[in-house]
Scaffold this motif. Structure first.
Motif, mmCIF file in Angstrom:
data_model
loop_
_atom_site.group_PDB
_atom_site.id
_atom_site.type_symbol
_atom_site.label_atom_id
_atom_site.label_comp_id
_atom_site.label_asym_id
_atom_site.label_seq_id
_atom_site.Cartn_x
_atom_site.Cartn_y
_atom_site.Cartn_z
ATOM 1 N N LYS A 32 38.527 30.073 39.485
ATOM 2 C CA LYS A 32 37.280 29.295 39.522
ATOM 3 C C LYS A 32 37.420 28.106 40.472
ATOM 4 O O LYS A 32 36.485 27.757 41.203
ATOM 5 C CB LYS A 32 36.915 28.812 38.119
ATOM 6 N N LYS A 33 38.579 27.489 40.447
ATOM 7 C CA LYS A 33 38.841 26.371 41.359
ATOM 8 C C LYS A 33 38.824 26.850 42.806
ATOM 9 O O LYS A 33 38.291 26.175 43.699
ATOM 10 C CB LYS A 33 40.185 25.744 41.016
ATOM 11 N N LEU A 34 39.407 28.030 43.042
ATOM 12 C CA LEU A 34 39.394 28.612 44.391
ATOM 13 C C LEU A 34 37.967 28.921 44.830
ATOM 14 O O LEU A 34 37.590 28.636 45.976
ATOM 15 C CB LEU A 34 40.241 29.889 44.412
ATOM 16 N N LEU A 35 37.169 29.488 43.942
ATOM 17 C CA LEU A 35 35.769 29.787 44.261
ATOM 18 C C LEU A 35 35.022 28.519 44.668
ATOM 19 O O LEU A 35 34.297 28.506 45.676
ATOM 20 C CB LEU A 35 35.085 30.455 43.068
ATOM 21 N N LYS A 36 35.194 27.473 43.913
ATOM 22 C CA LYS A 36 34.522 26.205 44.213
ATOM 23 C C LYS A 36 34.941 25.673 45.575
ATOM 24 O O LYS A 36 34.113 25.200 46.362
ATOM 25 C CB LYS A 36 34.838 25.184 43.121
#
Length: 459
Positions: A32-36
């Motif tokens: 999720k952090k990578l997506l953001k």
């Protein structure tokens, strides 16, 4: 920058040993952090791709950033389900038992990515490796320095360096990395380098995925819709200026269709890129002088039907169609990997088979025909990684389809859940009940053969 590759691997082994990456919640949190982060940096990524080889922003979003965002969303949404142990029906010989398949991470993984889609082909396998619970060392291509720099920044921002890290550099860095012991290696690139990677993995029996290439045939028969076929071939071939591993590499056109189909190709090239494609903002450039020189020499050696213009200062090569070059010519010996498309002709099915058999198994094969029998025969008669009937390249865009080669075009496959599975060892476990213990399997065996054969035959 100097890297101590042994220390990097050791630190990742220690991180993996903590068990943090086996926690599905932890994996989803970092994804999720990578997506953001990739959403926030999308414009920067597109700018880097343009700086490296003038990739049009539309193509950058369609073939690089958009694919990664979709892949991340899918993986985050499905990961809990993918990671659950899967119950399977037990064998009667194991009765009573509960049988399950557990998806287990390999451990420390190495991903070496190429220059032609330097963002997408780096992050896509990384998503699968992280989702499966591995640590990752990513070696992006030195040929596209701007994109590689952005990749390193994103990874540094998102991940603990002992979990995922990017190591930049040229061939010497790759050699140092390959000298280390890994639990899994994922490589995308040329057949030549793929063999080097496989050789480096062999002493430790390290499993590998090799996403390579090959001479992808594109067959066009008299029963195809010439205008539509030409439009789809022009798009698939000249996307990213032909620097696509699954682009059509040569045409095999039914002899009586050659004139009309060549005319259709010319019309579609103009419709896509105008009278002078060099002035089009929708046409990329060749990635380096080395690659430009190799491609320019092919054009000089053969008769040009369409295009043929080059500009060394701009690293520009026009969309080019070559007229029936000899099979031992430079354009027909190896994968072209540029905006050059030889056209060959056939008069019989044997002609097609003989031409395709001249090469190793390709990564892709395409056939254009409204004759279903002919199209299906082409698909079933030849071995290839993946392909399409009446289109090009688009099989890559369905995450439900495994993407990979066969023979010299590659080993293994990925995309969507297939990426998670690629980076997961499938561990089989049975839990045997104690309330019943069938004596059939135990010695002494006398008098049990007939019953054993009965069970083996019917269960």
């Amino acid at each position: 920058m100097e890297y101590n590759c042994s220390e990097i691997v050791l630190n990742q082994q220690k991180f993996f040993a903590t068990g943090r990456t086996k926690n599905v919640h932890f994996r989803k949190t970092v994804l999720k952090k990578l997506l953001k982060e990739v959403q926030k940096r999308e414009n920067d990524i597109c700018d880097a791709l343009y700086a490296d080889f003038k990739k049009p922003k539309f193509e950058a979003v369609m073939t690089e950033t958009g694919i990664i965002i979709s892949e991340l969303r899918l993986t985050i949404r499905k990961l809990t389900s993918w990671a659950k142990a899967k119950r399977v029906f037990p064998s009667i010989l194991n009765f009573p038992s509960k049988d399950r398949i557990h998806s287990e991470p390999y451990g420390t993984t190495l991903i070496i990515s190429p220059w032609n889609y330097p963002y997408q082909l780096a992050i896509a396998p990384l998503i699968g490796a992280v989702a499966a619970g591995n640590t990752v060392v990513l070696k992006p291509s030195e040929v596209t320095p701007n994109t590689s720099a952005i990749l390193a920044e994103i990874i540094s921002e998102v991940f603990d360096e002992n979990h995922v890290t990017a190591v930049q550099g040229g061939v010497p860095v790759s050699e140092k990395l390959l000298a280390e012991r890994w639990d899994y290696i994922f490589f995308t690139g040329s057949v030549h380098v793929g063999k080097i990677v496989a050789k480096a993995a062999a002493p430790n029996l390290t499993p590998v995925t090799l996403e390579l290439g090959g001479k992808n045939p594109c067959i066009v028969d008299i029963h195809s819709d010439f205008k539509l076929a030409a439009k789809r071939i022009v798009w698939g071939k000249f996307l990213n200026a032909g620097q696509t591993c699954i682009a059509p590499d040569y045409l095999i056109v039914q002899a009586q269709a050659k004139f009309d189909f060549t005319k259709a190709l010319n019309e579609e090239i103009k419709a896509a890129f105008g009278e002078n494609p060099q002035e089009s903002s929708d046409f990329a450039r060749i990635v380096s002088k080395k690659h430009f020189d190799r491609l320019a020499s092919m054009i000089k050696a053969d008769e040009v039907l369409i295009g043929g213009e080059t500009d060394e200062d701009d690293l520009y090569i026009a969309p080019t169609i070559l007229d029936e070059p000899a099979l031992d010519s430079e354009a027909m010996k190896d994968e072209i990997f540029g905006p050059i498309l030889p056209i060959q002709v056939y008069n019989s099915l044997e002609d097609i088979s003989n031409m395709i058999a001249n090469y190793e198994k390709p990564l892709a094969l395409y056939v254009f025909s409204n004759d279903d029998k002919f199209a299906n025969r082409m698909i079933t008669s030849h071995s290839f990684g993946g392909g399409a009937i009446n289109d090009t390249v688009m099989h890559f865009g369905n995450h439900r389809l495994p993407f990979g080669g066969v023979g010299e075009s590659g080993i293994g496959a990925y995309h969507g859940k297939h990426s998670f599975d690629t980076f997961s060892h499938k561990k089989s476990v049975i839990k045997k009940a104690n309330w019943l213990d069938i004596p059939l399997r135990y010695a002494p065996y006398k008098g049990k053969m007939k019953l054993l054969k009965f069970f083996l035959k019917y269960f």
